[in-house]
Motif scaffolding. Structure first.
Motif, PDB file in Angstrom:
ATOM      1  N   TYR A  26       0.876  -1.175   0.000  1.00 16.02           N
ATOM      2  CA  TYR A  26       0.000   0.000   0.000  1.00 16.02           C
ATOM      3  C   TYR A  26       0.916   1.228   0.000  1.00 16.02           C
ATOM      4  CZ  TYR A  26      -3.511  -3.371   1.703  1.00 16.02           C
ATOM      5  OH  TYR A  26      -4.349  -4.450   1.860  1.00 16.02           O
ATOM      6  N   ARG A  31      -5.039   4.725  -2.319  1.00 16.23           N
ATOM      7  CA  ARG A  31      -6.158   4.365  -1.447  1.00 16.23           C
ATOM      8  C   ARG A  31      -5.972   2.952  -0.909  1.00 16.23           C
ATOM      9  NH1 ARG A  31     -11.660   5.749  -4.610  1.00 16.23           N
ATOM     10  NH2 ARG A  31     -10.444   4.907  -6.334  1.00 16.23           N
ATOM     11  N   PRO A  33      -7.711  -0.593   0.420  1.00 17.79           N
ATOM     12  CA  PRO A  33      -8.947  -1.262   0.033  1.00 17.79           C
ATOM     13  C   PRO A  33     -10.129  -0.770   0.865  1.00 17.79           C
ATOM     14  CG  PRO A  33      -7.158  -2.840   0.163  1.00 17.79           C
ATOM     15  CD  PRO A  33      -6.620  -1.557   0.701  1.00 17.79           C
ATOM     16  N   SER A  34     -11.302  -0.843   0.302  1.00 15.58           N
ATOM     17  CA  SER A  34     -12.501  -0.399   1.007  1.00 15.58           C
ATOM     18  C   SER A  34     -12.784  -1.306   2.200  1.00 15.58           C
ATOM     19  CB  SER A  34     -13.700  -0.424   0.067  1.00 15.58           C
ATOM     20  OG  SER A  34     -14.022  -1.768  -0.278  1.00 15.58           O
ATOM     21  N   GLN A  37     -13.924  -4.652   1.056  1.00 17.98           N
ATOM     22  CA  GLN A  37     -12.830  -5.479   0.551  1.00 17.98           C
ATOM     23  C   GLN A  37     -11.991  -6.047   1.695  1.00 17.98           C
ATOM     24  OE1 GLN A  37     -11.194  -2.411  -1.998  1.00 17.98           O
ATOM     25  NE2 GLN A  37     -11.817  -3.523  -3.861  1.00 17.98           N
ATOM     26  N   LEU A  38     -11.754  -5.237   2.720  1.00 19.65           N
ATOM     27  CA  LEU A  38     -10.975  -5.715   3.864  1.00 19.65           C
ATOM     28  C   LEU A  38     -11.735  -6.788   4.643  1.00 19.65           C
ATOM     29  CD1 LEU A  38      -9.467  -2.326   5.122  1.00 19.65           C
ATOM     30  CD2 LEU A  38      -8.245  -4.189   4.002  1.00 19.65           C
ATOM     31  N   SER A  41     -11.361  -9.871   2.490  1.00 22.65           N
ATOM     32  CA  SER A  41      -9.982 -10.361   2.395  1.00 22.65           C
ATOM     33  C   SER A  41      -9.502 -11.017   3.682  1.00 22.65           C
ATOM     34  CB  SER A  41      -9.036  -9.206   2.042  1.00 22.65           C
ATOM     35  OG  SER A  41      -9.322  -8.690   0.768  1.00 22.65           O
TER      36      SER A  41
END
Length: 242
Positions: A26, A31, A33-34, A37-38, A41
């Motif tokens: 990162y 940005r 992840p949203s 998304q987190l 993930s």
């Protein structure tokens, strides 16, 4: 029977994101992840993800920009500057440090050390106690406690100073990896032997920094009790406001 002591999920997630920032996954200015998304993930709940992100924003690793989302700031300068008593104790080279080894032996684990290590009361542990001195004056007393199994196959029970730090010694001999540290600061009156070593008059308190060292799974590998004469200390912290 030992009990595993894990860091909270949000702390472990924040540490994972922090490592990804440091290794460039990162990159600064991009940005993260949203939240959705987190959640997907890492298989964690949304409140856990939100709390981890808030922790990283508070410490200056991330920031929110309206209309753009959460972006990476990179390693904050205040993190580099912050005093870390635990890290200093772990990485101190005994053979080069100003001071002396004052005790090495097996003792019944003190109650609060037992709790931090996840051990039953009265369990025998190895203690290694080092007195840090500056210009002939005692300034810090570090008592490091190790579960018996952690000390096996090492030189931690030797009365000779280590060449290198405790961290280097354990990681090389036991093939463990120190992952994170929790520090708990409190004030108390010293025990008689502690006051004598630190040269404190009766009634002078000490600041106790309890340093709990864990691997990536949260298993406690070592606990150090760092004692500082309270009348010679001033605590200061710098942090960003959102």
């Amino acid at each position: 029977m030992a009990y595993e002591v894990e860091a909270p999920k949000y702390v472990r997630l924040a540490q994972t994101i922090q490592r990804r920032i440091e290794d460039g996954t990162y990159a600064p200015g991009t940005r993260v992840p949203s939240e959705n998304q987190l959640v997907q993930s890492f298989g964690m709940s949304r409140p856990t993800v939100v709390r981890a992100l808030e922790l990283l924003k508070r410490d200056g690793w991330l920031e929110s920009r309206q209309g753009y989302g959460t972006i990476v700031r990179g390693r904050p300068e205040v993190v580099e500057q912050k005093d870390r008593r635990g890290r200093d104790a772990l990485e101190r080279d005994e053979s080069q440090a100003p001071g002396r080894l004052v005790e090495v032996g097996h003792v019944s684990v003190p109650a609060r050390i037992a709790s931090a290590l996840g051990l039953p009361k009265r369990t025998k542990v190895l203690v290694r106690r080092f007195l840090v001195e500056e210009d002939g004056e005692a300034v810090e007393l570090v008592s490091s406690y190790f579960p018996a199994g952690m000390a096996d196959g090492t030189e931690l029970d030797s009365s000779e100073t280590l060449s290198g730090s405790v961290r280097q010694h354990l990681e090389a001999r036991k093939k463990v990896r120190f992952d994170h540290v929790t520090e708990r600061v409190s004030a108390r009156l010293p025990e008689a032997d502690e006051a004598e070593l630190l040269g404190l008059p009766d009634g002078v308190p000490v600041l106790s920094v309890l340093v709990v060292v864990c691997d990536a799974s949260g298993q406690a590998l070592q606990v150090a009790d760092v004692l500082l004469p309270a009348d010679r200390q001033e605590l200061e912290d710098t942090y960003r406001l959102n």
